[in-house]
Every structure is written in C-alpha cells, then in structure tokens.
Design a protein around this motif. Structure first.
Motif, PDB file in Angstrom:
ATOM      1  N   LEU A 161       0.789  -1.239   0.000  1.00  0.00           N
ATOM      2  CA  LEU A 161       0.000   0.000   0.000  1.00  0.00           C
ATOM      3  C   LEU A 161       0.820   1.289   0.000  1.00  0.00           C
ATOM      4  CD1 LEU A 161      -3.084  -0.878   2.239  1.00  0.00           C
ATOM      5  CD2 LEU A 161      -2.952  -0.696  -0.248  1.00  0.00           C
ATOM      6  N   THR A 162       2.137   1.167   0.000  1.00  0.00           N
ATOM      7  CA  THR A 162       2.912   2.395  -0.255  1.00  0.00           C
ATOM      8  C   THR A 162       2.569   2.930  -1.643  1.00  0.00           C
ATOM      9  OG1 THR A 162       4.732   1.009  -1.007  1.00  0.00           O
ATOM     10  CG2 THR A 162       4.896   1.903   1.226  1.00  0.00           C
ATOM     11  N   GLU A 163       1.986   2.068  -2.457  1.00  0.00           N
ATOM     12  CA  GLU A 163       1.580   2.516  -3.797  1.00  0.00           C
ATOM     13  C   GLU A 163       0.480   3.583  -3.755  1.00  0.00           C
ATOM     14  OE1 GLU A 163       2.313   0.787  -7.555  1.00  0.00           O
ATOM     15  OE2 GLU A 163       1.425  -1.005  -6.680  1.00  0.00           O
ATOM     16  N   LEU A 164      -0.130   3.753  -2.585  1.00  0.00           N
ATOM     17  CA  LEU A 164      -1.041   4.893  -2.409  1.00  0.00           C
ATOM     18  C   LEU A 164      -0.325   6.204  -2.732  1.00  0.00           C
ATOM     19  CD1 LEU A 164      -2.697   4.259   1.090  1.00  0.00           C
ATOM     20  CD2 LEU A 164      -3.959   4.718  -1.020  1.00  0.00           C
ATOM     21  N   PHE A 165       0.954   6.225  -2.427  1.00  0.00           N
ATOM     22  CA  PHE A 165       1.710   7.487  -2.541  1.00  0.00           C
ATOM     23  C   PHE A 165       2.524   7.552  -3.843  1.00  0.00           C
ATOM     24  CE2 PHE A 165       2.247   5.571   1.829  1.00  0.00           C
ATOM     25  CZ  PHE A 165       1.028   6.031   2.294  1.00  0.00           C
ATOM     26  N   ALA A 166       2.509   6.458  -4.617  1.00  0.00           N
ATOM     27  CA  ALA A 166       3.390   6.387  -5.790  1.00  0.00           C
ATOM     28  C   ALA A 166       2.983   7.314  -6.944  1.00  0.00           C
ATOM     29  CB  ALA A 166       3.525   4.942  -6.268  1.00  0.00           C
ATOM     30  N   PRO A 167       1.675   7.461  -7.259  1.00  0.00           N
ATOM     31  CA  PRO A 167       1.358   8.321  -8.408  1.00  0.00           C
ATOM     32  C   PRO A 167       1.939   9.739  -8.276  1.00  0.00           C
ATOM     33  CG  PRO A 167      -0.558   7.035  -7.813  1.00  0.00           C
ATOM     34  CD  PRO A 167       0.478   6.790  -6.734  1.00  0.00           C
ATOM     35  N   LYS A 168       1.940  10.262  -7.058  1.00  0.00           N
ATOM     36  CA  LYS A 168       2.468  11.619  -6.880  1.00  0.00           C
ATOM     37  C   LYS A 168       3.966  11.661  -7.220  1.00  0.00           C
ATOM     38  CE  LYS A 168       2.336  15.420  -3.595  1.00  0.00           C
ATOM     39  NZ  LYS A 168       3.595  15.348  -2.853  1.00  0.00           N
ATOM     40  N   ILE A 169       4.692  10.651  -6.745  1.00  0.00           N
ATOM     41  CA  ILE A 169       6.138  10.664  -7.017  1.00  0.00           C
ATOM     42  C   ILE A 169       6.389  10.386  -8.502  1.00  0.00           C
ATOM     43  CG2 ILE A 169       6.770   8.259  -6.485  1.00  0.00           C
ATOM     44  CD1 ILE A 169       9.236   9.259  -5.123  1.00  0.00           C
ATOM     45  N   HIS A 170       5.550   9.565  -9.117  1.00  0.00           N
ATOM     46  CA  HIS A 170       5.739   9.318 -10.549  1.00  0.00           C
ATOM     47  C   HIS A 170       5.491  10.601 -11.345  1.00  0.00           C
ATOM     48  CE1 HIS A 170       5.210   4.689 -10.042  1.00  0.00           C
ATOM     49  NE2 HIS A 170       6.459   5.078  -9.872  1.00  0.00           N
ATOM     50  N   GLU A 171       4.496  11.364 -10.949  1.00  0.00           N
ATOM     51  CA  GLU A 171       4.241  12.639 -11.641  1.00  0.00           C
ATOM     52  C   GLU A 171       5.420  13.594 -11.487  1.00  0.00           C
ATOM     53  OE1 GLU A 171       0.475  14.138 -10.265  1.00  0.00           O
ATOM     54  OE2 GLU A 171      -0.584  12.741 -11.579  1.00  0.00           O
ATOM     55  N   GLU A 172       5.926  13.682 -10.250  1.00  0.00           N
ATOM     56  CA  GLU A 172       7.098  14.551 -10.008  1.00  0.00           C
ATOM     57  C   GLU A 172       8.278  14.098 -10.860  1.00  0.00           C
ATOM     58  OE1 GLU A 172       6.479  14.948  -5.290  1.00  0.00           O
ATOM     59  OE2 GLU A 172       8.549  14.558  -5.908  1.00  0.00           O
ATOM     60  N   ARG A 173       8.426  12.783 -10.940  1.00  0.00           N
ATOM     61  CA  ARG A 173       9.579  12.230 -11.654  1.00  0.00           C
ATOM     62  C   ARG A 173       9.454  12.466 -13.153  1.00  0.00           C
ATOM     63  NH1 ARG A 173       9.970   6.809  -9.746  1.00  0.00           N
ATOM     64  NH2 ARG A 173      10.829   7.789  -7.894  1.00  0.00           N
ATOM     65  N   ILE A 174       8.268  12.240 -13.695  1.00  0.00           N
ATOM     66  CA  ILE A 174       8.064  12.458 -15.139  1.00  0.00           C
ATOM     67  C   ILE A 174       8.414  13.914 -15.478  1.00  0.00           C
ATOM     68  CG2 ILE A 174       6.269  12.668 -16.916  1.00  0.00           C
ATOM     69  CD1 ILE A 174       4.901  10.196 -15.500  1.00  0.00           C
ATOM     70  N   ALA A 175       7.866  14.841 -14.689  1.00  0.00           N
ATOM     71  CA  ALA A 175       8.117  16.265 -14.969  1.00  0.00           C
ATOM     72  C   ALA A 175       9.598  16.588 -14.800  1.00  0.00           C
ATOM     73  CB  ALA A 175       7.269  17.127 -14.039  1.00  0.00           C
ATOM     74  N   GLY A 176      10.205  16.074 -13.723  1.00  0.00           N
ATOM     75  CA  GLY A 176      11.609  16.400 -13.428  1.00  0.00           C
ATOM     76  C   GLY A 176      12.556  15.824 -14.471  1.00  0.00           C
ATOM     77  N   LEU A 177      12.334  14.586 -14.851  1.00  0.00           N
ATOM     78  CA  LEU A 177      13.229  13.964 -15.833  1.00  0.00           C
ATOM     79  C   LEU A 177      13.102  14.668 -17.179  1.00  0.00           C
ATOM     80  CD1 LEU A 177      12.921  10.086 -15.137  1.00  0.00           C
ATOM     81  CD2 LEU A 177      14.558  11.699 -14.175  1.00  0.00           C
ATOM     82  N   LEU A 178      11.845  14.932 -17.613  1.00  0.00           N
ATOM     83  CA  LEU A 178      11.651  15.572 -18.923  1.00  0.00           C
ATOM     84  C   LEU A 178      12.278  16.961 -18.952  1.00  0.00           C
ATOM     85  CD1 LEU A 178       7.962  14.583 -19.821  1.00  0.00           C
ATOM     86  CD2 LEU A 178      10.045  13.820 -20.993  1.00  0.00           C
ATOM     87  N   GLN A 179      12.193  17.636 -17.823  1.00  0.00           N
ATOM     88  CA  GLN A 179      12.720  19.007 -17.797  1.00  0.00           C
ATOM     89  C   GLN A 179      14.261  19.044 -17.799  1.00  0.00           C
ATOM     90  OE1 GLN A 179      11.250  21.323 -14.503  1.00  0.00           O
ATOM     91  NE2 GLN A 179      12.562  23.081 -14.986  1.00  0.00           N
ATOM     92  N   HIS A 180      14.876  18.066 -17.100  1.00  0.00           N
ATOM     93  CA  HIS A 180      16.295  18.252 -16.800  1.00  0.00           C
ATOM     94  C   HIS A 180      17.272  17.330 -17.533  1.00  0.00           C
ATOM     95  CE1 HIS A 180      15.335  21.028 -13.592  1.00  0.00           C
ATOM     96  NE2 HIS A 180      14.509  20.156 -13.048  1.00  0.00           N
ATOM     97  N   TYR A 181      16.800  16.206 -18.058  1.00  0.00           N
ATOM     98  CA  TYR A 181      17.780  15.233 -18.562  1.00  0.00           C
ATOM     99  C   TYR A 181      17.563  14.934 -20.043  1.00  0.00           C
ATOM    100  CZ  TYR A 181      18.512  14.343 -13.547  1.00  0.00           C
ATOM    101  OH  TYR A 181      18.767  14.473 -12.202  1.00  0.00           O
ATOM    102  N   PRO A 182      18.644  14.904 -20.812  1.00  0.00           N
ATOM    103  CA  PRO A 182      18.485  14.715 -22.259  1.00  0.00           C
ATOM    104  C   PRO A 182      18.004  13.319 -22.655  1.00  0.00           C
ATOM    105  CG  PRO A 182      20.821  14.882 -21.663  1.00  0.00           C
ATOM    106  CD  PRO A 182      20.036  15.205 -20.429  1.00  0.00           C
ATOM    107  N   PHE A 183      18.168  12.324 -21.777  1.00  0.00           N
ATOM    108  CA  PHE A 183      17.717  10.972 -22.155  1.00  0.00           C
ATOM    109  C   PHE A 183      16.199  10.825 -22.053  1.00  0.00           C
ATOM    110  CE2 PHE A 183      18.252  10.700 -17.550  1.00  0.00           C
ATOM    111  CZ  PHE A 183      17.053  10.102 -17.186  1.00  0.00           C
TER     112      PHE A 183
END
Ligand SMILES: O=C(O)c1cc(C(=O)O)c2c(n1)C(=O)C(=O)c1cc(C(=O)O)[nH]c1-2
Length: 268
Positions: A161-183
């Motif tokens: 049930l930690t997956e309750l909190f996962a969508p928020k971190i996935h959203e942060e990660r998608i935005a952060g990776l797309l913004q900052h990393y060329p890969f």
C-alpha cells in the motif's frame, strides 16, 4: 453519552473506522515515503550526473525484477479466489504478455525499465545480471520478498500500500526527468506513465481488502506496521545510493563504478 459508542473488537479494543485507518496510512506516507529522501530531490531536480542516474536505474531494476516474484509468492499462499484473480494482474503488468486472445501485446514494466536503462547508457545484460548492485539494495529488496512470504496474507497485501503514494512521485519524476535530462522522452519514461494508470487500480483493491479483512485493532496495527516496514525498504535503498554515489561516495567492493564523462551530453 454518545448514541453510537466506539466500535470495539472481540478483545475490547477500539477499532479504527475505515476513514481513520486510511488517514493513518496517509500520515505514514506524509512522514516516511521515499519522496522525502534527498536522493529523490536531487534526481527530480536535475542535480544528478550521468553515473548517479545510472546507479539509480541499475539498483532500482532489482526492485522491479523482484516485484513479480514477491507477487507470485503472495499468490502461492492465497486460497481466496477473488484475491488471486485480482493479484495476478500485477504479475502481468510487470512481466507483460504477447499479442493474442483479443489483447494487444504489452511489453511489461520490466522491459520498459530496461528501455530506460539503455537510454541512460547502461548495457541491458549488465543490468539484468544484477552484478553491479549495491549490497544494501539486495538486502532491502529481498527483505520485502521475505516479508511477503513469512507474514500473514493481510500484512503481505498491506505492504503493497505504499503505492497509495506512488502516483504523486511518478508525476514529479516524469516532470523532473523531462525538464532536466536529455535521455528523457515519451519512450524512455513510459514506465512511469503506465504506472500512473496501473497503481491507482492496484491500490484501490488492496486498500479495500485491508479495510475489510483487518477485523481487530491488533490487525489494523499490523497493517500500519507493514506499510511502515515497506517505507523502510524503500528508504534504505536510497540511503545506500546516496552513501555510495553522492556523499561520501563510498562505493562498496564489486558495486557499479561510473565510467566516462559524467556531464550529460545533448544526445545522451
Ligand atoms: O517509483 C516509485 O516510487 C515506486 C514506488 C513503489 C512503492 O511504493 O513500493 C512502487 C513503484 N514505484 C512501482 O512502480 C511499482 O510497480 C510497485 C509495485 C509495488 C508493490 O509493492 O507491489 N510497489 C511499487
């Protein structure tokens, strides 16, 4: 005197209502989820170099690879048809399936993770071999599989049930990776995009299950302890990464050592 006395379990202990139990789970997330870890802040803020991101992808692969094994462990212990029917989807989500029987092929989460690994410059075979893993990653992830094997089914389900909190971190990660990393592009972050849809479905069932099946206060406390345990499993993995690859930079013997230029190239 209240017209509705607090519900009690057979041992006379006060039972938490469904809303109270869920509120306590959410509180664990706010206080202990690995979204709070400094390593994630660095990752999502674009402040990790190539080798540090590679180390994260490589180590996190082990978590990905054990998730279906842990879910198969849970299934193998489960006599409840409804739970089995629901839970086996999780194995399919990670392992994928071929085209056929009216379904489009799904390459699965593990394959999507390997696409990410190759995009950050890691050889697929090396990642799959788990040779360069940090020892603490292996210990933490294996502890999760053992937990699911050894504890009650209720605790095993609750630990997901930690997956309750996962969508928020996935959203942060998608935005952060797309913004900052060329890969980062739609193809290489497909793993996280897909989890945005899958995780809420998984967690809806898991949450309803623990609310229904935790019939005593002691069982409700076990549910909460299982989620705290799981936040430790996740936190320990990032502690190990931070210690080895950020500061003080002590890479354990045999673990992955970044090579080559560490700054990101435009063509990554
Ligand atoms: O990126 C993340 O922060 C994160 C966390 C977790 C989690 O909370 O365990 C999972 C995932 N991702 C994930 O992608 C995933 O498939 C998953 C399955 C499970 C589980 O315990 O069964 N946790 C997680």
């Amino acid at each position: 005197m209240s017209a509705n006395p607090e519900p009690r379990d057979p041992a006379g202990e006060t039972l938490l209502s469904a809303a109270e139990l869920e509120a306590r789970l959410q509180q664990i997330g706010r206080e202990r989820y690995h979204s709070l870890h400094p390593f994630h802040k660095l990752l999502h803020g674009g402040r990790l170099n190539r080798g540090q991101v590679q180390a994260w992808v490589l180590n996190r692969f082990y978590y990905q690879s054990r998730i279906p094994i842990k879910d198969a462990t849970l299934l193998s212990r489960c006599e409840d048809l409804e739970l089995r029917r629901e839970w086996r989807k999780r194995i399919e989500e990670h392992d994928g399936w071929p085209a056929g029987a009216g379904r489009e092929r799904n390459e699965g989460g593990i394959e999507r993770w390997l696409v990410l690994a190759e995009a950050v410059g890691l050889p697929r075979d090396y990642v799959v071999s788990t040779e360069g893993l940090l020892p603490a990653t292996r210990f933490a992830v294996d502890a999760y599989v053992h937990f699911v094997r050894e504890k009650s089914l209720l605790e095993a389900v609750a630990s997901s049930l930690t997956e309750l909190f996962a969508p928020k971190i996935h959203e942060e990660r998608i935005a952060g990776l797309l913004q900052h990393y060329p890969f980062a592009n739609e193809r290489t972050i497909a793993y996280f995009k897909r989890r945005l849809k899958e995780a809420p479905e998984d967690v809806k069932f898991g949450l309803a299950y623990v609310i229904r099946e935790a019939r005593t206060r002691a069982q409700q406390e076990q549910v909460l302890a299982a989620v705290r345990f799981k936040t430790d499993v996740l936190w320990a993995q990032l502690d190990a990464l931070h210690h080895a690859y950020v500061e003080p930079g002590h890479v354990p013997p045999g673990a992955f050592v970044p090579e080559g230029p560490q700054e990101w190239q435009a063509s990554a």
